[in-house]
Write an enzyme that holds these catalytic residues in place. Structure first.
Site, PDB file in Angstrom:
ATOM      1  N   HIS A  32       5.381   0.554 -11.162  1.00 32.29           N
ATOM      2  CA  HIS A  32       6.509  -0.143 -10.531  1.00 32.29           C
ATOM      3  C   HIS A  32       6.056  -1.365  -9.738  1.00 32.29           C
ATOM      4  O   HIS A  32       6.868  -2.223  -9.410  1.00 32.29           O
ATOM      5  CB  HIS A  32       7.415   0.817  -9.731  1.00 32.29           C
ATOM      6  N   SER A  42       2.523   1.707  -2.012  1.00 34.21           N
ATOM      7  CA  SER A  42       2.539   1.908  -3.455  1.00 34.21           C
ATOM      8  C   SER A  42       1.298   1.290  -4.056  1.00 34.21           C
ATOM      9  O   SER A  42       0.955   0.151  -3.752  1.00 34.21           O
ATOM     10  CB  SER A  42       3.766   1.250  -4.074  1.00 34.21           C
ATOM     11  N   ASP A  46       2.890   6.834 -12.802  1.00 30.59           N
ATOM     12  CA  ASP A  46       3.262   5.517 -12.262  1.00 30.59           C
ATOM     13  C   ASP A  46       2.024   4.643 -12.025  1.00 30.59           C
ATOM     14  O   ASP A  46       1.616   4.423 -10.892  1.00 30.59           O
ATOM     15  CB  ASP A  46       4.042   5.729 -10.954  1.00 30.59           C
TER      16      ASP A  46
HETATM   17  N1  ARG Z   1      10.582   5.201  -4.373  1.00 26.83           N
HETATM   18  C1  ARG Z   1       9.425   4.438  -4.767  1.00 26.83           C
HETATM   19  C2  ARG Z   1       9.181   3.352  -3.767  1.00 26.83           C
HETATM   20  O1  ARG Z   1       9.816   2.966  -2.967  1.00 26.83           O
HETATM   21  C3  ARG Z   1       9.493   3.926  -6.172  1.00 26.83           C
HETATM   22  C4  ARG Z   1      10.508   2.880  -6.449  1.00 26.83           C
HETATM   23  C5  ARG Z   1      10.550   2.404  -7.874  1.00 26.83           C
HETATM   24  N2  ARG Z   1      11.169   3.338  -8.773  1.00 26.83           N
HETATM   25  C6  ARG Z   1      12.527   3.479  -8.951  1.00 26.83           C
HETATM   26  N3  ARG Z   1      12.985   4.373  -9.776  1.00 26.83           N
HETATM   27  N4  ARG Z   1      13.409   2.729  -8.353  1.00 26.83           N
HETATM   28  O2  ARG Z   1       9.483   2.395  -3.485  1.00 26.83           O
HETATM   29  N1  GLU Z   2       7.441   3.439  -3.656  1.00 24.34           N
HETATM   30  C1  GLU Z   2       7.066   2.878  -2.375  1.00 24.34           C
HETATM   31  C2  GLU Z   2       6.513   1.458  -2.521  1.00 24.34           C
HETATM   32  O1  GLU Z   2       6.847   0.760  -3.394  1.00 24.34           O
HETATM   33  C3  GLU Z   2       6.116   3.776  -1.707  1.00 24.34           C
HETATM   34  C4  GLU Z   2       6.843   4.944  -1.283  1.00 24.34           C
HETATM   35  C5  GLU Z   2       7.101   4.956   0.192  1.00 24.34           C
HETATM   36  O2  GLU Z   2       7.991   4.260   0.685  1.00 24.34           O
HETATM   37  O3  GLU Z   2       6.346   5.708   0.821  1.00 24.34           O
HETATM   38  O4  GLU Z   2       5.831   0.932  -1.719  1.00 24.34           O
END
Ligand code: ARG
Ligand code: GLU
Length: 734
Positions: free
Chosen positions: A84, A652, A220
């Site tokens: 991502h 991330s 991921d």
């Molecule tokens: N929750 C993770 C992070 O903040 C992954 C985000 C990307 N994936 C998604 N399905 N939106 O940011």
């Molecule tokens: N998916 C998040 C990012 O893009 C990391 C997850 C979190 O917020 O801990 O940085």
């Protein structure tokens, strides 16, 4: 009796900071954390993690594109980050014929690696406290504005001087709301090439349904390579460039881990607010998050319905849906978590203890007696303004695509009106960008969203002075408003006749501007934006400055009042270390979440043809053959795992390291029940989610057939003899 009671009570509060909470400044680890880290299982030293004098793990940690983290895993600049995080690049190289998002991408040699014009990879060279230098000539009695001006001036001078002397990128960042300033020197590489990415059915497996959730089964990750000039220094993209030779890269450990094992996450966490008073946290829980969640509820419902009905809509809106739902889901988890762990009660307890301590000490009372009350008053004053801010941002800015899109023309209108000679150029550039907008735009979808959110926006916007158009709309009855919003779409210059509008932008910017200025969509977008920028900012700006100042005083006071307690600064996108253990959690009565997932779990979620849970044939074959090679753990293939490292957005792509500083996983998310760690970390349920390095390499090697990449990597000595392919066995003992 009473006295003993209070002392005991304070003791309990002072040490309530869990051993694992915190995002720590790397150069202070020795002083603040090393002993505890070693107790928990760290086998290397703080100096091995961060050193000014010789190479250390920090030389392998990369700020990827400014928003994510990545790490060097070979002596030839090979970089590991999340799928991502590389998503934009993977998408940019994709087309209908060559859909790398769908099918994955693997460079089978260096020539096939793909360049990315705006992508950067920055490595921290050193950090240094410059508080004294930044504060020179700052009069503590001067008004805040004056002080900030002087601080900014000092910081800029420092940056300029050091950039000239070193050639590095220099930043000066405030910590603890300006109680401390730290200078960060970075070497920023500009030639970063895409090496590999799994198909989204692996890299984004579970998509939005599984996002923020444990148990998780997502691979991921993606791979890039940093290129440098012949001198190993940053260079513009060029065929002449060669792979960067880092001072240090991470050793990969395929031997696994056990519950209770030490782990740390090294990366660039973006933003946390751990020191807000209870009142402000309650506004987030009961006012801000609920508003934002409810607007996104409406939008996501419409998108979901349309996406399920029509494939073309699904493709157009998948990324937008993901963007809107990511925050939405996090905030829901945050509110629940804050309630379920009684975060307000705990904050209140801290504040009571703080007040009790102050009341025993006249000096402290004189210095800080006002802080909490003032802060609470201020946050209360901000409440109605922040609600209007979110009213604009959620409904008009993130919510309606057309409204956001129309803002692009504001600078064109301005430059034509001012007779700026660059207006025609700007207009042509806007025309060139139109294809991107039309490609993923569906008027029926956006129109329905707009009709839903627009009346609420008009109802809730009220800060004076109101632009004429907004006042007019507020005065209309519901039917008239509906009429306006229907015509807004029907007559919009951008939508009515796209070819004509694009050619107008190309050839006659003055006429385009004339039409825009009469356009309802442009006028509403402009008016609502101006209201946000001017009326709201005028009222909110001074309050925000004051809040920043008071938060600074509050944290300064907390540190003085509780000297026995360790404090870590809120995340601010600078390099940090978080550490914890691989450990389960039980957020709900009767449920205990285990720490690892396996390929069996991936298969169990498989829904053929589904856009979130479909799987590539090849992975199913590998599963059926149980062909896991050296990546298995007792006959099963590990996929993801959790630990109690305190992380946030920006982490991330951060490496998860074991006690020896070896790479065992790749951070990519947090468990939903613990997303409130941005406001109040709680060891009972805050877990970060990582993909197991064995799953990453299994996909690279067995799934993609890109095992040649493993030859550049360095592997930890197997503790128990696992069958590593001969070519990846360590060549010599060290
Ligand atoms: N929750 C993770 C992070 O903040 C992954 C985000 C990307 N994936 C998604 N399905 N939106 O940011
Ligand atoms: N998916 C998040 C990012 O893009 C990391 C997850 C979190 O917020 O801990 O940085």
């Amino acid at each position: 009796m009473k006295k003993i009671g209070i002392a005991f009570f304070l003791g309990a509060v002072s040490f309530s900071l869990s051993a694992k909470e915190g995002m720590w400044i790397p150069y202070l680890l020795k002083q603040l954390n090393e002993a505890e880290m070693r107790d928990m299982g760290l086998q290397i030293t703080a100096e091995d993690i961060y050193s000014l004098n010789h190479s250390s793990l920090k030389d392998a940690i990369v700020h990827f594109g400014g928003g994510c983290t990545a790490e060097l895993i070979s002596g030839e600049g090979l970089l590991l980050t999340n799928h991502h995080c590389g998503y934009g690049q993977i998408q940019a190289h994709s087309s209908l014929e060559q859909d790398y998002l769908k099918n994955g991408f693997w460079a089978m040699n260096r020539e096939e690696e793909l360049t990315n014009p705006t992508l950067t990879a920055a490595i921290v060279k050193y950090m240094r406290d410059v508080t004294n230098e930044v504060m020179v000539g700052v009069d503590p009695a001067a008004p805040q504005k004056e002080r900030l001006r002087k601080i900014g001036e000092n910081a800029r001078a420092l940056i300029e001087k050091e950039e000239t002397e070193t050639g590095y990128n220099i930043e000066v960042e405030p910590f603890f709301y300006g109680n401390q300033y730290i200078l960060v020197a970075k070497e920023t590489f500009r030639d970063v090439r895409l090496v590999g990415a799994p198909p989204s059915s692996i890299g984004k497996y579970g998509a939005d349904t599984d996002n923020w959730m444990w148990p998780r089964h997502t691979g991921d990750f993606s791979l890039f390579r940093v290129y440098a000039g012949k001198d190993n220094a940053p260079a513009d993209i060029s065929e002449e460039n060669i792979p960067y030779r880092p001072k240090q890269f991470l050793t990969v450990n395929l031997n696994g881990f056990q519950n209770g094992d030490f782990t740390m996450v090294y990366g660039f966490p973006g933003r946390t607010q751990e020191y807000l008073p209870a009142n402000e946290v309650s506004y987030i829980m009961y006012n801000y998050n609920p508003l934002r969640i409810s607007v996104r509820d409406q939008i996501l419902k419409i998108l979901d319905e349309k996406m399920r009905k029509d494939d073309a809509t699904r493709i157009k809106y998948a990324a937008k849906y993901a963007r809107i739902s990511n925050g939405w889901k996090k905030w829901i988890g945050e509110v629940n978590g804050l309630k379920e762990t009684d975060a307000l009660g705990k904050k209140q307890e801290l504040e009571n203890a703080f007040r009790a301590k102050l009341s025993q000490n006249a000096d402290l009372t004189r210095s800080y007696g006002y802080v909490l009350d003032s802060l609470n008053k201020l946050y209360a004053m901000q409440l109605p303004l922040n609600l209007q801010r979110y009213n604009y941002l959620e409904r008009m800015y993130y919510g309606t695509e057309l409204m956001r899109h129309m803002l692009r023309y504001r600078s064109l209108v301005k430059s034509v009106e001012e007779g700026d000679s660059t207006a025609a150029d700007l207009s042509k550039r806007l025309a060139a960008g139109m294809e991107d907008f039309y490609k993923d735009y569906d008027q029926a979808v956006d129109g329905e969203v707009f009709e839903k959110v627009f009346p609420d926006y008009i109802r809730d916007v009220h800060q004076e002075p109101l632009p004429e158009l907004l006042a007019e709309l507020k005065g209309m009855n519901e039917k008239k408003q509906m009429d306006f919003s229907q015509k807004l779409f029907e007559d919009c210059v951008v939508l009515r006749n796209p070819e004509k509008f694009v050619s107008l932008l190309e050839s006659n910017s003055a006429k385009a501007v004339k039409m825009l200025k009469k356009d309802r969509a442009y006028r509403l977008a402009s008016a609502s934006y101006e209201h946000y920028r001017e009326s709201l900012s005028a009222a909110a700006g001074p309050l925000a400055d004051a809040a920043e100042e008071l938060q600074g005083a509050y944290i300064k006071a907390l540190r003085e009042v509780f000297p026995e307690r360790r404090f870590y600064p809120d995340a601010n996108s600078t390099l940090r270390v978080a550490y914890g253990k691989v450990e389960p959690y039980d957020p709900v009565d009767g449920i205990l979440y285990k720490t690892q997932t396996f390929l069996e779990g991936v298969m169990a979620k498989h829904v053929p043809g589904d856009y979130e849970f479909d799987l590539p044939e090849k992975l199913i074959e590998l599963y059926n053959e149980k062909d896991y090679g050296p990546y298995a753990q007792e006959g099963r293939l590990p996929v993801c795992f959790i630990a109690s490292n305190h992380t946030t957005g920006g982490n991330s792509g951060s490496p998860a390291l074991n006690g020896s500083g070896e790479l065992i996983g790749l951070n990519f998310d947090r468990a939903w029940e613990g997303t409130m760690s941005d406001l109040n970390y709680d060891i009972s349920r805050c877990r970060n989610i990582m993909v197991d390095i064995r799953y990453v390499l299994f996909i690279v090697d067995k799934f993609a057939g890109a095992g040649y990449l493993l030859k550049e990597m360095r592997f930890a000595e197997p503790e128990t003899p696992v069958q590593l392919p001969a070519e990846i066995l360590p060549s010599e003992k060290n």
